[in-house]
Structure formats: C-alpha cells, structure tokens
Design an enzyme around this catalytic site. Structure first.
Site, short mmCIF file in Angstrom:
data_model
loop_
_atom_site.label_atom_id
_atom_site.label_comp_id
_atom_site.label_asym_id
_atom_site.label_seq_id
_atom_site.Cartn_x
_atom_site.Cartn_y
_atom_site.Cartn_z
N ASP A 97 51.11 66.95 13.81
CA ASP A 97 51.02 67.29 12.51
C ASP A 97 50.74 68.38 11.78
O ASP A 97 51.48 68.99 11.61
CB ASP A 97 50.02 65.53 12.38
CG ASP A 97 50.39 65.16 11.42
OD1 ASP A 97 50.36 65.82 10.04
OD2 ASP A 97 48.70 64.34 10.83
N LYS A 148 56.20 66.20 12.00
CA LYS A 148 56.00 65.42 10.80
C LYS A 148 56.67 67.25 10.25
O LYS A 148 56.25 68.03 10.18
CB LYS A 148 54.79 65.21 10.67
CG LYS A 148 54.33 64.49 11.09
CD LYS A 148 53.55 63.42 10.15
CE LYS A 148 52.98 62.08 10.44
NZ LYS A 148 51.84 61.63 10.21
N ASP A 182 52.50 62.94 21.43
CA ASP A 182 52.91 61.96 20.76
C ASP A 182 54.07 62.65 19.18
O ASP A 182 54.80 62.83 18.44
CB ASP A 182 52.36 60.54 20.26
CG ASP A 182 50.73 60.46 19.71
OD1 ASP A 182 50.80 62.04 19.50
OD2 ASP A 182 50.57 59.87 19.00
N ASP A 211 48.63 54.10 16.77
CA ASP A 211 47.86 53.50 16.52
C ASP A 211 47.27 53.59 15.14
O ASP A 211 47.97 54.61 14.65
CB ASP A 211 46.66 53.01 17.27
CG ASP A 211 45.68 54.20 17.21
OD1 ASP A 211 45.74 55.40 16.93
OD2 ASP A 211 44.14 53.61 16.89
N ARG A 246 50.11 49.66 18.59
CA ARG A 246 50.18 50.08 20.49
C ARG A 246 51.92 49.88 20.68
O ARG A 246 52.82 50.31 21.13
CB ARG A 246 49.75 51.05 20.90
CG ARG A 246 48.52 51.47 20.13
CD ARG A 246 47.32 52.08 22.15
NE ARG A 246 46.20 53.07 21.01
CZ ARG A 246 45.90 53.94 20.64
NH1 ARG A 246 46.85 54.65 20.27
NH2 ARG A 246 44.93 54.45 20.58
N GLY A 294 47.72 57.93 22.56
CA GLY A 294 49.16 57.93 21.58
C GLY A 294 50.34 57.71 22.39
O GLY A 294 51.29 57.26 21.94
N PHE A 341 52.23 57.60 7.93
CA PHE A 341 51.23 57.88 8.51
C PHE A 341 52.47 56.51 9.30
O PHE A 341 52.25 55.39 9.38
CB PHE A 341 50.27 57.96 8.14
CG PHE A 341 49.11 56.45 9.40
CD1 PHE A 341 48.56 57.84 10.05
CD2 PHE A 341 49.51 55.42 10.13
CE1 PHE A 341 47.70 57.75 11.46
CE2 PHE A 341 48.53 55.07 11.15
CZ PHE A 341 47.76 56.68 11.53
N VAL A 342 52.41 56.49 10.70
CA VAL A 342 53.51 55.87 10.87
C VAL A 342 52.83 55.45 12.97
O VAL A 342 51.69 55.72 12.97
CB VAL A 342 54.70 56.63 11.76
CG1 VAL A 342 55.51 56.68 11.19
CG2 VAL A 342 54.09 57.31 12.98
P1 5GP Z 1 47.33 67.54 14.35
O1 5GP Z 1 46.13 67.93 15.33
O2 5GP Z 1 48.77 67.76 14.84
O3 5GP Z 1 47.60 67.45 13.14
O4 5GP Z 1 47.17 66.27 15.04
C1 5GP Z 1 48.28 64.83 16.42
C2 5GP Z 1 47.61 63.85 16.39
O5 5GP Z 1 47.37 63.41 15.10
C3 5GP Z 1 48.30 63.71 17.48
O6 5GP Z 1 48.43 63.62 18.88
C4 5GP Z 1 48.45 61.44 16.46
O7 5GP Z 1 47.51 61.02 18.09
C5 5GP Z 1 47.60 62.18 15.83
N1 5GP Z 1 48.93 61.04 13.99
C6 5GP Z 1 49.10 62.20 13.70
N2 5GP Z 1 50.07 61.65 12.57
C7 5GP Z 1 50.20 60.68 13.40
C8 5GP Z 1 50.85 59.60 12.67
O8 5GP Z 1 51.50 59.40 11.36
N3 5GP Z 1 50.41 57.74 13.47
C9 5GP Z 1 49.29 58.37 14.04
N4 5GP Z 1 48.95 56.60 14.81
N5 5GP Z 1 47.96 58.99 14.74
C10 5GP Z 1 49.16 59.88 13.76
MG MG Z 2 47.33 61.55 19.74
#
Ligand code: 5GP
Ligand code: MG
Length: 187
Positions: free
Chosen positions: A109, A137, A106, A165, A171, A50, A158-159
């Site tokens: 979340d 987020k 990227d 992706d 991407r 990402g 979700f972006v």
């Molecule tokens: P976390 O572990 O903080 O929940 O998630 C982080 C990972 O989830 C990021 O590295 C990203 O790859 C993926 N991710 C989180 N939100 C999104 C989103 O809205 N879109 C996409 N494409 N990937 C996301």
């Molecule tokens: Mg990621």
C-alpha cells in the site's frame, strides 16, 4: 455465492477477485518462485495476520525445502486508513545470515511496512532477499520497495477477505472484496 458465506457477502459492495482467480494466480506465483530458487532452501518471512492464507496456499505449492518464520506487523490499528507507524514483532526473528529470504505480505500500500522490513532483513546479511505480495495498490508510495512477485494490481480501495480484515472480521472470506460503505460492519 457460497451458501455458508451468504450473510457475510451481503456486507460486500462487490467481489474484486473470486476464489478461482486467487487460486490460479497463487499457483503461477509458486511456479515462478520455485523456478527462481532451484536447489535452494527458502526462508519465508511472512507478515501476519493479513498474509495468513496467501502464505499458507503459496508455500504448500512450492516443492522446495522451506523455513517459515511469521512476524506480526500492523499499521492500520483497526480502521481503514494506514496509521503511518508500523509495529513489528522483531523478537521472533532468528539469525538469517546467508539464507535465501522471501518476504511475503498481503498488500503493498504505502510501502512503509515492506520497506522497513526489507532494510531490517538486509542488515542480517542474507544470501538473497526477494519480496512477494498478493496485491499491489495503484497509488503513490510513501516508501519505494522493489517487489519481485505481485499477484494482482488493484485500485486504491480498502479490501477484505482471504486473510485481510476490517477490525478482525472478514478474514475467512474465500474471495477478496470491497466493503459496502452502508454496511453496519463498515461503519
Ligand atoms: P503499507 O505499509 O504498505 O501502507 O501497508 C501494508 C499493510 O497495510 C498490509 O500489510 C496490510 O495489512 C494493510 N493494508 C493495506 N491496505 C489494506 C486494505 O485495503 N485492506 C486491509 N484489510 N489491509 C490493508
Ligand atoms: Mg499486514
């Protein structure tokens, strides 16, 4: 918007951040990072896939010696909901003792990915560790992570685009957008 992308843009509900907004912000982040690391070599640990374009644009704007290490991290496993488990390619991690680390992803979340990476990187006894994300987020984190550089705060949607992706697609969009729920690609 851009003629070669017109078909793909039809799958977007809306554009959240356009190419210029992203590029301006990445410029500013590079300046901040460079100022914080004067006279240092930075070891960038970049989470693929990402952060691919974010990292590529950012490191090329930093006028300092950089070591670049990429790790594959995934928590989504194909859909639009985080799976709760994070897979990381740890075998690609060299010795990081005494280095100035900059962990880049990227999106922040739930926080699971970066908090896992952070604890693991700290075990390697680096000289310093900073964390940067393009997007953060607005939501409750499952795991709290101290982040030093944030490009943009966004709502909990979700972006896709600019490296991010949905099922390996989108991407290559130069902007970041939200998928149209009725799009066949989002089904
Ligand atoms: P976390 O572990 O903080 O929940 O998630 C982080 C990972 O989830 C990021 O590295 C990203 O790859 C993926 N991710 C989180 N939100 C999104 C989103 O809205 N879109 C996409 N494409 N990937 C996301
Ligand atoms: Mg990621």
């Amino acid at each position: 918007m851009n003629p070669p992308f017109s078909g793909v843009f039809n799958d977007l509900d809306r554009v959240l951040l356009d190419r210029d907004q992203i590029q301006c912000r990445v410029d500013e982040m590079a300046e901040q990072i460079q100022a914080a690391h004067a006279n240092q070599t930075i070891t960038v640990v970049a989470l693929m896939d990402g952060a691919l374009f974010f990292v590529a644009d950012l490191v090329r704007r930093i006028d300092l010696p950089i070591r670049l290490i990429t790790l594959s991290a995934s928590s989504y496993h194909g859909g639009t909901e985080s799976s709760g488990s994070v897979d990381v390619s740890w075998n690609r991690l060299p010795d990081l003792k005494g280095q100035h680390l900059l962990l880049l992803d990227d999106i922040l979340d739930t926080g699971r990915t970066l908090s896992l990476l952070r604890s693991r990187l700290l075990e390697a006894k680096p000289a310093s560790l900073q964390i940067g994300v393009l997007l953060s987020k607005r939501r409750t984190r499952v795991a709290e992570v101290p982040v030093d550089y944030v490009g943009f705060e966004i709502d909990d949607e979700f972006v896709v685009g600019y490296g991010m992706d949905y099922q390996a697609r989108f991407r290559n969009l130069p902007c970041i957008g939200v998928l149209e729920p009725s799009s066949p690609e989002a089904a």
